[in-house]
Design a protein around this motif. Sequence first.
Motif, short mmCIF file in Angstrom:
data_model
loop_
_atom_site.label_atom_id
_atom_site.label_comp_id
_atom_site.label_asym_id
_atom_site.label_seq_id
_atom_site.Cartn_x
_atom_site.Cartn_y
_atom_site.Cartn_z
N GLU A 49 52.29 46.25 40.62
CA GLU A 49 51.13 46.06 41.48
C GLU A 49 49.88 46.52 40.74
N GLY A 50 48.87 45.68 40.78
CA GLY A 50 47.62 46.04 40.12
C GLY A 50 47.60 45.69 38.65
N ILE A 51 48.71 45.18 38.11
CA ILE A 51 48.76 44.82 36.69
C ILE A 51 48.82 43.30 36.56
N VAL A 52 47.95 42.73 35.76
CA VAL A 52 48.00 41.28 35.54
C VAL A 52 49.02 41.01 34.43
N ALA A 53 50.11 40.33 34.80
CA ALA A 53 51.18 40.10 33.83
C ALA A 53 51.25 38.63 33.42
N TRP A 54 50.18 37.86 33.70
CA TRP A 54 50.24 36.43 33.46
C TRP A 54 49.07 35.96 32.61
#
Length: 213
Positions: free
Chosen positions: A182-187
Amino acid sequence: MSWFAGLLGPWRGFAVTLRQMFRPKVTTQYPEEKRVKPQRFHGRHVLNRYPDGMEKCIGCELCAGVCPARCIYVRGADNPPEDPVSPGERFGYVYEINMLRCIFCALCVEACPTEAITMTHLFEMSVTSREDAIYTKDELLVEPDGTPRHPQPEGPLVDLDELRRGHGWLRATAPSGRAAYEGIVAWTPSATYGEPPPERGQAGVTDETDGES
Ligand code: SF4
Ligand code: SF4
């Protein structure tokens, strides 16, 4: 006393009707009014591009291999060195999805190593012939500037904005949906919507707030 219970029965029924009349209505005037969809809604697929316009699909066929309904057909081809279509060695030369077979499970999205195939919020896909239900690469691939394509763009039900909401699923599939993401852009960014926003927390999220993007 059974005659008395029989007498009471209809009045109990009327009481239920009366109670319902004062409750908030849940029906909407579709298609003029559309309900906000959950952020993980599985709708029609799109094939994405990178922000520089290059195609994300590398023609690896993993999506076709994992599809339980066997409705994806992919053929890869070598990228022309002087004018590559994708950043890899190969690109998706032919890409088709038979929507009559698709069960909208999103396993293709999970399997794709480049985030090329994603699902949008569009579910209005009625057709009058079986051939029209086979979406070709021309229909699935977004324009170089990220504008989505659709076989009947002028249809009364088709809202192209629904096709731009492909990041809902992306945002939500941080591996296994783990809270640690949550809160992390993984894309990776995409031509349609730039860098996807990070996933919000799942607790307390309702349909009303879910579709916000
Ligand atoms: S959503 Fe599921 S059934 Fe549909 S194309 Fe993807 S893997 Fe196949
Ligand atoms: S959409 Fe993804 S998984 Fe399917 S062929 Fe293209 S790169 Fe491979």
